[in-house]
Design a protein around this motif. Structure first.
Motif, short mmCIF file in Angstrom:
data_model
loop_
_atom_site.label_atom_id
_atom_site.label_comp_id
_atom_site.label_asym_id
_atom_site.label_seq_id
_atom_site.Cartn_x
_atom_site.Cartn_y
_atom_site.Cartn_z
N GLU A 11 0.82 -1.22 0.00
CA GLU A 11 0.00 0.00 0.00
C GLU A 11 0.86 1.27 0.00
OE1 GLU A 11 -0.21 -2.35 2.42
OE2 GLU A 11 -2.22 -3.19 2.31
N PRO A 72 -7.19 2.85 -2.48
CA PRO A 72 -6.93 1.56 -3.12
C PRO A 72 -8.16 0.67 -3.14
CG PRO A 72 -6.07 1.55 -0.89
CD PRO A 72 -6.57 2.95 -1.16
N THR A 75 -6.49 -5.45 -2.52
CA THR A 75 -5.28 -6.01 -3.12
C THR A 75 -5.35 -7.53 -3.11
OG1 THR A 75 -3.97 -4.11 -2.44
CG2 THR A 75 -2.77 -6.13 -2.88
N THR A 84 -2.22 -4.66 -7.19
CA THR A 84 -2.81 -3.48 -6.57
C THR A 84 -3.56 -2.69 -7.63
OG1 THR A 84 -0.86 -2.08 -6.92
CG2 THR A 84 -0.93 -3.36 -4.88
#
Length: 121
Positions: A11, A72, A75, A84
């Motif tokens: 991240e 985001p 993932t 990602t």
């Protein structure tokens, strides 16, 4: 590359990309990629290798664009490889990166697709 903060979580890569891009640091952006990484940019082209990615970002960052963090999407992780992605604020369709955990535990981008555009109907 050792002078840069490393992405110790996958991240972290997006945050570091935004910080370094907004600072105009093309070498810092390139340091987020593996040596032989592949980036699908500019649109319709492919940029291969960290040095070529650095040169590309020098040109892009010369115009002083401003980047905003994008939240985001979930993932996908399989061992030392992760996918990602983010929904871009600029309407580009999607962004996706394949990242790999390095021997020191940090993460680097291997494949980067910064823009997916819907095919014309």
């Amino acid at each position: 590359m050792s002078e840069y903060e490393k992405a110790m979580r996958h991240e972290d890569l997006t945050r570091l990309f935004v910080e370094r891009s907004n600072a105009g640091d093309a070498a810092g952006v390139a340091a987020l990629y593996e040596e032989d990484a592949v980036m699908a940019y500019p649109p319709g082209e492919v940029t291969v290798g960290r040095e070529a990615i650095r040169a590309l970002w020098e040109k892009v960052l010369a115009n002083a664009p401003r980047f905003e963090p994008e939240p985001p999407l979930p993932t996908l992780v399989s061992g030392d490889v992760a996918l990602t992605s983010t929904p871009p604020r600029d309407g580009a369709g999607a962004r996706a990166q394949v990242v790999r955990r390095q021997p020191d535990g940090s993460w680097l981008r291997v494949l980067d697709q910064p823009e997916f555009v819907r095919p014309a109907s």
